[in-house]
Motif scaffolding. Structure first.
Motif, PDB file in Angstrom:
ATOM      1  N   SER A 275       1.311  -1.383  -0.189  1.00  0.00           N
ATOM      2  CA  SER A 275       0.094  -0.379   0.004  1.00  0.00           C
ATOM      3  C   SER A 275       0.762   1.308   0.016  1.00  0.00           C
ATOM      4  O   SER A 275       0.332   2.833  -0.665  1.00  0.00           O
ATOM      5  N   SER A 276       1.577   1.810   1.059  1.00  0.00           N
ATOM      6  CA  SER A 276       2.630   2.257   0.706  1.00  0.00           C
ATOM      7  C   SER A 276       3.880   2.630  -0.335  1.00  0.00           C
ATOM      8  O   SER A 276       3.569   3.861  -0.617  1.00  0.00           O
ATOM      9  N   CYS A 277       3.484   1.490  -1.337  1.00  0.00           N
ATOM     10  CA  CYS A 277       3.912   1.590  -2.805  1.00  0.00           C
ATOM     11  C   CYS A 277       3.808   1.867  -3.715  1.00  0.00           C
ATOM     12  O   CYS A 277       3.817   2.246  -5.156  1.00  0.00           O
ATOM     13  N   ALA A 278       1.983   2.344  -3.546  1.00  0.00           N
ATOM     14  CA  ALA A 278       0.816   1.992  -4.898  1.00  0.00           C
ATOM     15  C   ALA A 278       1.200   3.908  -5.660  1.00  0.00           C
ATOM     16  O   ALA A 278       1.412   3.450  -6.860  1.00  0.00           O
ATOM     17  N   GLY A 279       1.806   4.711  -5.183  1.00  0.00           N
ATOM     18  CA  GLY A 279       1.857   5.915  -5.954  1.00  0.00           C
ATOM     19  C   GLY A 279       3.596   5.243  -7.196  1.00  0.00           C
ATOM     20  O   GLY A 279       3.303   6.192  -7.969  1.00  0.00           O
ATOM     21  N   LEU A 280       4.195   5.091  -6.060  1.00  0.00           N
ATOM     22  CA  LEU A 280       5.434   4.981  -6.320  1.00  0.00           C
ATOM     23  C   LEU A 280       5.720   3.795  -7.669  1.00  0.00           C
ATOM     24  O   LEU A 280       5.981   4.576  -8.843  1.00  0.00           O
ATOM     25  N   MET A 281       4.666   3.206  -8.369  1.00  0.00           N
ATOM     26  CA  MET A 281       4.481   1.685  -8.762  1.00  0.00           C
ATOM     27  C   MET A 281       4.007   2.688 -10.009  1.00  0.00           C
ATOM     28  O   MET A 281       3.722   2.220 -11.501  1.00  0.00           O
ATOM     29  N   GLU A 282       2.704   3.287  -9.760  1.00  0.00           N
ATOM     30  CA  GLU A 282       1.785   4.359 -10.982  1.00  0.00           C
ATOM     31  C   GLU A 282       3.254   4.763 -11.605  1.00  0.00           C
ATOM     32  O   GLU A 282       2.522   4.682 -12.601  1.00  0.00           O
ATOM     33  N   PHE A 283       3.400   5.533 -10.775  1.00  0.00           N
ATOM     34  CA  PHE A 283       4.623   6.584 -11.690  1.00  0.00           C
ATOM     35  C   PHE A 283       5.349   5.898 -12.951  1.00  0.00           C
ATOM     36  O   PHE A 283       6.157   5.873 -13.663  1.00  0.00           O
ATOM     37  N   LEU A 284       6.074   4.687 -11.656  1.00  0.00           N
ATOM     38  CA  LEU A 284       7.452   3.480 -12.723  1.00  0.00           C
ATOM     39  C   LEU A 284       6.488   2.861 -14.002  1.00  0.00           C
ATOM     40  O   LEU A 284       7.048   2.441 -14.861  1.00  0.00           O
ATOM     41  N   ALA A 285       5.152   2.362 -13.663  1.00  0.00           N
ATOM     42  CA  ALA A 285       4.270   2.191 -14.165  1.00  0.00           C
ATOM     43  C   ALA A 285       3.842   2.870 -15.691  1.00  0.00           C
ATOM     44  O   ALA A 285       4.376   2.804 -17.097  1.00  0.00           O
ATOM     45  N   SER A 286       3.619   4.537 -15.472  1.00  0.00           N
ATOM     46  CA  SER A 286       3.956   5.414 -16.623  1.00  0.00           C
ATOM     47  C   SER A 286       4.880   5.719 -17.567  1.00  0.00           C
ATOM     48  O   SER A 286       4.996   6.341 -18.158  1.00  0.00           O
ATOM     49  N   ALA A 287       6.429   5.490 -16.455  1.00  0.00           N
ATOM     50  CA  ALA A 287       7.519   5.873 -17.234  1.00  0.00           C
ATOM     51  C   ALA A 287       8.225   4.473 -17.840  1.00  0.00           C
ATOM     52  O   ALA A 287       9.183   4.720 -18.408  1.00  0.00           O
ATOM     53  N   GLY A 288       7.476   3.816 -17.953  1.00  0.00           N
ATOM     54  CA  GLY A 288       7.538   2.492 -19.102  1.00  0.00           C
ATOM     55  C   GLY A 288       8.673   1.653 -17.952  1.00  0.00           C
ATOM     56  O   GLY A 288       9.776   1.393 -18.626  1.00  0.00           O
TER      57      GLY A 288
END
Length: 304
Positions: A275-288
C-alpha cells in the motif's frame, strides 16, 4: 527553527531550471537544522514506541500477541533505528550519484545548485539519523555484506534514470511510513520530529527525482529502458529487504530465529509495504519501467 530567508528570484531557461528554481526557493523558505530542532538532551522515554506499531515486522503475528508492551516498544525502537541506519547507507550512495551527475557541469545552472542543496540536506539527514539511532539505544546496524558491495557497484556505475528512479524508490518507501510515525503520539517525540523534518525536506527531493527520471528517459531507447528498469528493480529489492536488520530481534531480547520466521511470513507487513508503494508503482508504470523482469523483484520485495 525552519529557515525563512528568501532567495532572489531569477529567470529560468529550461523546464529543469524552473523546477530546480522552485525547489531552491522552497528550501530557502522551509528547511531545518536537526542539531537545534530535535530534542537531543531529554533522556529516552521507554514508555514510547520508536515507530508506529502497525509498521513493525511482527505486528499481527502470533509472536507479537505474546509480547509484553515493553517488549513491543523495544522492538519498534530497534526497528526504527535499523531503518534509520539503512537510510544513512543509501543517502551516502545518493550523494555520490548526484555528485557524479553534476560533475563538471555549469555551477551557475540552478539544476546544479539544487543538486548541491540536496546533497547538503542528505548530509544533515544522515547525521540526524545517526544521532537518533544512538539515542534509541541501538547498535550501528549495517546492511548485509552483499548489499554493501552491490551498493558500491551501483553508486559507481548507475547513471540517468537508473540513478534517479532508484533514489525515488528509497525516498518514497521511507516517506509513507514516516508520515505515519510523525503523526503517531505513541511514537517517542524526538523521533516524530526527525520524521517530520525528513518528510518535509524529502518531498522536494522526490519532486526532483521524478523530474530527472522523466527527463533522462526522453533520451533512452528501448534497450536502455529495459536494462535500467531491471537495475532499478534490483536496487529497490536490495534497499527494501535491507531496511530491518535481522539482528534487531536479538537486540530487542526476542527469540531471533522465531521472530525472523514469523516476520518473513507476515502478510500484514507485506500489505503495508504494497500500500505504501502504490503511488511509486503507478509512476514507474507510467514511465515504462515496470517490465516483466522488473516485476519479479518488486513482487519479491512485496512492493506490488
Amino acid at each position: 527553527m525552519a529557515s525563512s530567508t528568501a532567495r532572489p528570484r531569477v529567470e529560468h531557461g529550461t523546464q529543469a531550471g524552473e523546477v530546480a528554481g522552485r525547489l531552491l526557493d522552497s528550501a530557502a523558505t522551509l528547511s531545518y537544522d536537526p542539531l537545534t530542532e530535535v530534542d537531543w538532551e531529554t533522556p529516552l522515554d521507554k514508555d514510547f514506541h520508536g515507530a508506529s506499531p502497525e509498521w513493525s515486522t511482527l505486528y499481527g503475528t502470533s509472536y507479537w500477541n505474546e509480547l509484553t508492551e515493553a517488549q513491543r516498544k523495544e522492538l519498534t525502537r530497534q526497528e526504527a533505528a535499523s531503518v534509520a541506519s539503512t537510510g544513512i547507507w543509501f543517502e551516502m550512495i545518493l550523494q555520490q550519484l548526484i555528485l557524479r551527475d553534476v560533475y563538471a557541469e555549469d555551477p551557475t545552472d540552478e539544476t546544479v545548485q539544487w543538486a548541491l542543496t540536496e546533497i547538503a540536506d542528505e548530509c544533515r539527514h544522515s547525521i540526524m539519523f545517526a544521532r537518533g539511532a544512538k539515542k534509541l539505544g541501538a547498535p550501528a546496524y549495517r546492511p548485509p555484506r552483499l548489499a554493501i558491495e552491490l551498493g558500491r557497484v551501483f553508486k559507481t556505475l548507475a547513471f540517468g534514470e537508473a540513478a534517479y528512479a532508484a533514489i525515488l524508490v528509497a525516498e518514497e518507501v521511507l516517506d509513507v511510513m514516516q508520515r505515519d510515525w510523525m503523526r503517531d503520539e505513541r511514537v517517542v517525540p524526538f523521533v516524530r520530529t526527525i520524521n517530520n523534518i525528513h518528510v518535509v525536506e524529502e518531498s522536494r527531493h522526490m519532486k526532483f527525482a521524478r523530474e530527472e527520471t522523466r527527463r533522462h528517459l526522453e533520451k533512452a531507447g528501448p534497450v536502455r529502458r529495459h536494462i535500467h528498469a531491471f537495475v532499478i528493480a534490483v536496487a529497490a529489492y536490495v534497499i527494501v529487504t535491507s531496511m530491518v536488520n535481522k539482528s534487531v530481534y536479538a537486540h530487542a531480547g526476542l527469540d531471533a530465529e522465531r521472530a525472523l520466521a514469523e516476520a518473513r511470513a507476515n502478510e500484514h507487513h507485506k500489505a503495508m509495504m504494497r500500500s505504501s508503494c502504490a503511488g511509486l508503482m503507478e509512476f514507474l508504470a507510467s514511465a515504462g519501467l515496470l517490465t516483466k523482469p522488473a516485476l519479479v523483484f518488486y513482487q519479491r520485495a512485496h512492493l506490488i
